[in-house]
Design an enzyme around this catalytic site. Structure first.
Site, short mmCIF file in Angstrom:
data_model
loop_
_atom_site.label_atom_id
_atom_site.label_comp_id
_atom_site.label_asym_id
_atom_site.label_seq_id
_atom_site.Cartn_x
_atom_site.Cartn_y
_atom_site.Cartn_z
N GLU A 116 -8.44 18.54 -10.92
CA GLU A 116 -8.39 19.09 -9.49
C GLU A 116 -8.49 17.64 -8.72
O GLU A 116 -8.74 16.64 -8.89
CB GLU A 116 -9.81 19.79 -9.11
CG GLU A 116 -9.77 20.95 -10.16
CD GLU A 116 -10.69 22.32 -9.49
OE1 GLU A 116 -11.30 22.16 -8.45
OE2 GLU A 116 -10.92 23.23 -10.22
N HIS A 243 -12.58 24.75 2.22
CA HIS A 243 -11.78 24.83 1.21
C HIS A 243 -10.27 24.95 1.86
O HIS A 243 -10.02 25.80 2.63
CB HIS A 243 -12.04 25.99 0.25
CG HIS A 243 -11.23 25.91 -1.00
ND1 HIS A 243 -9.79 25.89 -1.02
CD2 HIS A 243 -11.80 25.54 -2.22
CE1 HIS A 243 -9.69 25.79 -2.48
NE2 HIS A 243 -10.56 25.39 -3.15
N ARG A 289 -11.08 17.45 -0.05
CA ARG A 289 -10.72 18.58 0.74
C ARG A 289 -10.70 18.78 2.22
O ARG A 289 -10.01 19.56 2.77
CB ARG A 289 -11.71 19.55 0.07
CG ARG A 289 -11.59 20.32 -1.19
CD ARG A 289 -12.61 21.21 -1.42
NE ARG A 289 -12.40 21.52 -2.65
CZ ARG A 289 -13.36 22.25 -3.66
NH1 ARG A 289 -14.29 22.67 -3.23
NH2 ARG A 289 -12.90 22.65 -5.03
N HIS A 352 -16.36 26.96 2.69
CA HIS A 352 -16.35 27.39 1.40
C HIS A 352 -17.81 26.73 0.72
O HIS A 352 -18.65 27.68 0.00
CB HIS A 352 -15.45 26.45 0.65
CG HIS A 352 -15.34 26.34 -0.76
ND1 HIS A 352 -15.14 27.66 -1.44
CD2 HIS A 352 -15.54 25.68 -1.96
CE1 HIS A 352 -14.93 27.51 -2.89
NE2 HIS A 352 -15.35 26.23 -2.98
N ARG A 387 -17.89 17.46 -0.95
CA ARG A 387 -18.06 17.44 -2.09
C ARG A 387 -16.77 17.33 -2.89
O ARG A 387 -15.82 17.98 -2.52
CB ARG A 387 -18.72 18.96 -2.18
CG ARG A 387 -19.08 19.25 -3.93
CD ARG A 387 -19.68 20.81 -3.96
NE ARG A 387 -18.85 21.63 -3.55
CZ ARG A 387 -17.98 22.59 -4.50
NH1 ARG A 387 -18.14 22.15 -5.72
NH2 ARG A 387 -17.14 23.28 -4.20
C1 SIN Z 1 -11.70 25.94 -6.59
O1 SIN Z 1 -11.43 26.83 -7.78
O2 SIN Z 1 -10.89 25.47 -5.83
C2 SIN Z 1 -13.31 25.77 -6.22
C3 SIN Z 1 -14.03 24.73 -7.06
C4 SIN Z 1 -15.02 24.33 -6.24
O3 SIN Z 1 -15.21 24.57 -5.30
O4 SIN Z 1 -15.56 23.36 -7.01
#
Ligand code: SIN
Length: 521
Positions: A116, A243, A289, A352, A387
């Site tokens: 990620e 998000h 993000r 988010h 975060r």
């Molecule tokens: C996501 O799956 O994009 C959310 C995961 C997160 O907010 O840590």
């Protein structure tokens, strides 16, 4: 006779249920409360991406650096250090070994670590894109197995403290101490007193304060607001994380399009098919993000379009077929007429995660005696100004363990005589049935105000406007609250308006853009 619990925990997500399991297994008398009719109605249940976990060859210092970098070095170094060293192993210890939970494996039968944004290595375990609901059901099964007492449909109204509620005036001169909760039984419409030696708030976030959010409507800032009313310290409340990718669809609202799609190759494109992220960051789709959310917001503003697009069709780099790897997203989009294996997905950024919250130390202790806060409602400083992806489930589990260890090691009782000085809830004389139209309008007003004035891009002028509008709404809502027959909806609305005020106030006091608090000059 008044029933006195050792610990009452509010919330049944990963933080609340894990803490309850640790404490019950330490031999304490635990009660868990949720305002929901179903235990699984939590933000945990809706998490998709995954959970940071220990991986051979990964280095805690590298994880710490990723967390600090995403958080703009505004993080609490101590919290980051212990989390990076101790937390990732807990996924194996607690979920895999104790709760016997399954995570997605590769074709060779090994654990499938995914990627990620802003992670320097693939260190995230997941169960397809159902990680949250898999964790939630594993926790509930285990809680049932050990006979954990969970009361559903119970909405906490307020935290009982000696200073605020005792009828013995000597308690006014003592250190403020938490002694339990006033709680509405939603079904009986009665307010009961629940006494305990400790209270843990695991009430989750504030997403519902915003017009666009990946959270469910129950994320109304309950813990934040009640802790504030009880006098607990709150920090970093300006840091609301947006998000970058929630589904834009006329019928399907509040649906997350997981960051792991970008981790597995998906590209952000505009309505002409142009990839635009390289205009904003060298990390492109895998930038933090806040950077990606602002880029999408800017592209929407520039083009006048209501959404941008996320395309995984020809960019996917995983081995597992898209429809299996992202089965929840595939199925949900399919219901909305979008085949993610063939078409780009319309997306918009959405509120988010709350990076601020009730200030706690590394054991989860708030500034009030006997009150702990864990998970999203708390702020250890782990996330700093923003975060890192997939850190929140692990944060919930880790601080559940820390708080449980601290409580069971230092357990002290409040005497029965002191509990006896606290009166039961007094129902006001003037009582009015609530009008759902007024309530709905108040929520809409809060959500629009927060989205437009305290959202992804803030200005001092917008925040000033938010402040005065929220004060006006608050005046009306508090009057309404005092005169109404209490219901879960009114309690949530009061919590929502107080939490919105806390966020706007914090944002107005920080004129420096950092992380997810962005002020345009
Ligand atoms: C996501 O799956 O994009 C959310 C995961 C997160 O907010 O840590």
């Amino acid at each position: 006779m008044r029933n006195i619990y050792d610990i009452i925990i509010i919330g049944t997500g990963i933080a609340g249920l894990s803490a309850a399991i640790f404490l019950k297994e330490a031999g304490l008398n635990v009660l868990v409360l949720t305002k929901e009719d179903k235990i699984e109605e939590t933000n945990t249940n809706f998490a998709q991406g995954g959970i940071i976990a220990w991986k051979e060859g990964d280095d805690p210092d590298k994880l710490a650096e990723d967390i600090m970098k995403a958080g703009c070095y505004y993080n609490n170094k101590r919290a980051v250090e212990i989390f990076s060293k101790e937390a990732p192993e807990l996924v194996f210890e607690f979920f895999i070994n104790k709760l016997e939970m399954e995570f997605t494996k590769t074709n060779e039968g090994k654990l499938n670590y995914t990627e990620e944004a802003a992670h320097s290595s693939r260190r995230i375990l997941h169960y397809q894109d159902h990680t949250g609901d898999k964790i939630q059901s594993a926790l509930i099964s285990y809680a049932n197995k050990i006979g954990l007492k969970i009361l559903r449909s119970h909405t906490t109204v307020d935290i009982i403290t000696n200073n605020h509620h005792s009828s013995d005036c000597q308690e006014l001169y003592k250190l403020r101490e938490v002694m339990g909760l006033y709680v509405l039984d939603n079904l009986k419409a009665e307010i009961e007193s629940f006494f305990s030696h400790y209270v843990i708030l695991a009430t989750g976030g504030i997403g519902n304060l915003y017009q666009h959010t990946t959270n469910q409507p129950f994320a109304t800032g309950d813990g934040l607001s009640m802790a504030h009313r009880a006098g607990a310290d709150i920090i970093n409340a300006e840091f609301v994380q947006f998000h970058p990718t929630s589904l834009f669809h006329k019928d399907i609202k509040r649906f997350l399009i997981s960051e792991s799609l970008r981790g597995e190759g998906a590209k952000l494109i505009d309505h002409n098919g142009r990839q635009f992220m390289s205009d904003y960051s060298d990390l492109k789709e895998l930038a933090p993000r806040d950077v990606v959310s602002r880029a999408i917001y800017e592209e929407m503003r520039r083009s006048g379009k209501e959404y941008m697009l996320l395309d995984i069709t020809s960019y996917y780099k995983g081995d597992i077929p898209i429809r299996d790897r992202f089965s929840k997203i595939y199925e949900t989009c399919k219901k909305g007429g979008i085949d993610i294996t063939r078409q780009p997905i319309p997306i918009v950024p959405a509120a988010h995660y709350f990076c601020g919250g009730i200030k706690v130390d590394i054991h989860g202790r708030t500034s009030l005696k006997n009150l702990y806060a864990i998970g999203e409602t708390s702020c250890t400083g782990l996330h700093g100004a923003n975060r890192l992806a997939s850190s929140s489930l692990l944060e919930g589990l880790f601080w559940a363990k820390k708080a449980a260890e601290d409580i069971s090691t230092n357990f002290e009782k409040i005497t029965k005589e002191r509990f006896d000085t606290v009166p039961d809830w007094l129902t006001p004389r003037y009582t009015e049935e609530f009008d759902p139209i007024l309530l709905e309008q108040d929520w809409r007003a809060i959500q629009l105000t927060m989205w437009n004035y305290a959202g992804i891009i803030r200005t001092i002028k917008r925040l000033d406007r938010a402040k005065s509008d929220l004060e006006y709404f608050a005046h009306r809502i508090f009057k309404f609250y005092k005169e109404a027959v209490l219901t879960r909806q009114i309690i949530e609305l009061r919590n929502g308006i107080i939490s919105a005020g806390i966020i706007v106030n914090a944002a107005s006091h920080n004129s420096r853009s950092i992380g997810c608090h962005y002020i345009k000059k």
